[in-house]
Scaffold this motif. Sequence first.
Motif, mmCIF file in Angstrom:
data_model
loop_
_atom_site.group_PDB
_atom_site.id
_atom_site.type_symbol
_atom_site.label_atom_id
_atom_site.label_comp_id
_atom_site.label_asym_id
_atom_site.label_seq_id
_atom_site.Cartn_x
_atom_site.Cartn_y
_atom_site.Cartn_z
ATOM 1 N N TRP A 64 -7.705 38.961 25.081
ATOM 2 C CA TRP A 64 -7.040 38.849 26.409
ATOM 3 C C TRP A 64 -5.878 38.301 26.261
ATOM 4 O O TRP A 64 -5.650 36.811 25.946
ATOM 5 C CB TRP A 64 -7.976 38.006 27.194
ATOM 6 C CG TRP A 64 -9.395 38.296 27.054
ATOM 7 C CD1 TRP A 64 -10.473 37.728 26.660
ATOM 8 C CD2 TRP A 64 -10.017 39.741 27.823
ATOM 9 N NE1 TRP A 64 -11.912 38.532 26.983
ATOM 10 C CE2 TRP A 64 -11.274 39.581 27.644
ATOM 11 C CE3 TRP A 64 -9.359 40.951 28.340
ATOM 12 C CZ2 TRP A 64 -12.165 40.859 27.802
ATOM 13 C CZ3 TRP A 64 -10.404 41.926 28.625
ATOM 14 C CH2 TRP A 64 -11.656 41.750 28.561
ATOM 15 N N PRO A 76 -2.635 38.576 28.360
ATOM 16 C CA PRO A 76 -1.698 39.421 29.161
ATOM 17 C C PRO A 76 -0.184 39.348 29.010
ATOM 18 O O PRO A 76 0.438 40.175 29.620
ATOM 19 C CB PRO A 76 -2.046 38.921 30.448
ATOM 20 C CG PRO A 76 -2.565 37.472 30.338
ATOM 21 C CD PRO A 76 -3.272 37.545 28.840
ATOM 22 N N ARG A 102 -11.226 39.488 35.171
ATOM 23 C CA ARG A 102 -9.997 38.923 34.910
ATOM 24 C C ARG A 102 -8.453 39.564 35.321
ATOM 25 O O ARG A 102 -7.427 39.297 35.326
ATOM 26 C CB ARG A 102 -9.623 38.949 33.273
ATOM 27 C CG ARG A 102 -10.441 38.129 32.429
ATOM 28 C CD ARG A 102 -10.269 38.084 30.851
ATOM 29 N NE ARG A 102 -11.382 37.282 30.237
ATOM 30 C CZ ARG A 102 -10.919 36.270 29.617
ATOM 31 N NH1 ARG A 102 -9.631 35.970 29.636
ATOM 32 N NH2 ARG A 102 -11.678 35.392 28.897
ATOM 33 N N TRP A 112 -11.954 36.736 22.089
ATOM 34 C CA TRP A 112 -13.053 36.575 22.933
ATOM 35 C C TRP A 112 -14.321 37.083 22.037
ATOM 36 O O TRP A 112 -14.663 38.210 22.396
ATOM 37 C CB TRP A 112 -12.925 37.283 24.152
ATOM 38 C CG TRP A 112 -13.925 37.044 25.218
ATOM 39 C CD1 TRP A 112 -14.040 35.586 26.049
ATOM 40 C CD2 TRP A 112 -14.974 37.603 25.781
ATOM 41 N NE1 TRP A 112 -15.182 35.918 27.156
ATOM 42 C CE2 TRP A 112 -15.591 37.162 26.865
ATOM 43 C CE3 TRP A 112 -15.423 39.123 25.477
ATOM 44 C CZ2 TRP A 112 -16.704 37.791 27.584
ATOM 45 C CZ3 TRP A 112 -16.261 39.543 26.086
ATOM 46 C CH2 TRP A 112 -17.033 39.108 27.221
ATOM 47 N N THR A 136 -6.298 33.936 21.718
ATOM 48 C CA THR A 136 -6.621 34.905 22.754
ATOM 49 C C THR A 136 -7.814 35.674 22.659
ATOM 50 O O THR A 136 -8.240 36.372 23.506
ATOM 51 C CB THR A 136 -5.318 35.725 22.927
ATOM 52 O OG1 THR A 136 -5.114 36.361 21.577
ATOM 53 C CG2 THR A 136 -4.033 35.029 23.365
ATOM 54 N N VAL A 184 -7.602 42.923 34.884
ATOM 55 C CA VAL A 184 -7.089 43.616 34.080
ATOM 56 C C VAL A 184 -7.125 45.111 34.688
ATOM 57 O O VAL A 184 -8.239 45.819 35.229
ATOM 58 C CB VAL A 184 -7.554 43.650 32.670
ATOM 59 C CG1 VAL A 184 -7.207 44.601 31.869
ATOM 60 C CG2 VAL A 184 -7.419 42.355 32.068
ATOM 61 N N ARG A 218 -2.836 43.536 25.398
ATOM 62 C CA ARG A 218 -3.008 42.895 26.423
ATOM 63 C C ARG A 218 -4.364 42.516 26.866
ATOM 64 O O ARG A 218 -4.957 41.349 27.219
ATOM 65 C CB ARG A 218 -2.164 43.323 27.451
ATOM 66 C CG ARG A 218 -0.747 43.443 27.373
ATOM 67 C CD ARG A 218 0.290 43.770 28.742
ATOM 68 N NE ARG A 218 1.360 43.867 28.092
ATOM 69 C CZ ARG A 218 2.025 44.890 28.674
ATOM 70 N NH1 ARG A 218 1.781 45.584 29.475
ATOM 71 N NH2 ARG A 218 3.419 44.747 28.069
ATOM 72 N N ALA A 219 -5.209 43.606 26.748
ATOM 73 C CA ALA A 219 -6.707 43.416 27.058
ATOM 74 C C ALA A 219 -7.427 44.615 26.261
ATOM 75 O O ALA A 219 -7.285 45.855 26.535
ATOM 76 C CB ALA A 219 -6.931 43.660 28.455
ATOM 77 N N ALA A 260 -13.069 42.332 31.906
ATOM 78 C CA ALA A 260 -11.595 42.788 32.308
ATOM 79 C C ALA A 260 -11.661 42.904 33.644
ATOM 80 O O ALA A 260 -10.490 42.350 34.389
ATOM 81 C CB ALA A 260 -11.439 44.057 31.784
#
Length: 149
Positions: A64, A66, A106, A46, A44, A108, A74-75, A103
């Motif tokens: 990332w 979620p 995505r 990045w 997950t 977010v 989650r972010a 974000a």
Amino acid sequence: MDLRIEELSTSNLRGLRDLRLAPGQERFVAPVLESIAEAYVTPTTWPRAIVGNGEVVGLVMANWDPDSEREAFRAGIWRLNVDEKAQGRGVGRFVVNEVAAEARRRGVSRLTVLCERGDGGPENFYLACGFVPTGEELFGEVVGGLAMG
């Protein structure tokens, strides 16, 4: 400084390996090679090299996930290492803005960061970037949140 972020590759690995923090900052962030290893085994994450004027000047590792049970995971920005020679030149703020843009792409609504308190630490930097303490602490670190409005 002409800044960009790019995926990790054999062409930027040597520059990442050679990053040096300002004296005393090592206690606030994991070493770059440890972050790269963690990214390799955590799907997950990045990780991105920060490049300024054609030279590697830092590393950012966001996460990332979620579906994480914890909102703080989650972010968020897990790591931000900026070479001591590039500090104070807008690199960190550029990276926070780039991660925030990712974000938003995505979908977010809130970006988080965990950081240790202490003299010479990153807390004031994140506060200046708009992160607000959530009142939560994880692993002895303060959690900050940034709304993606």
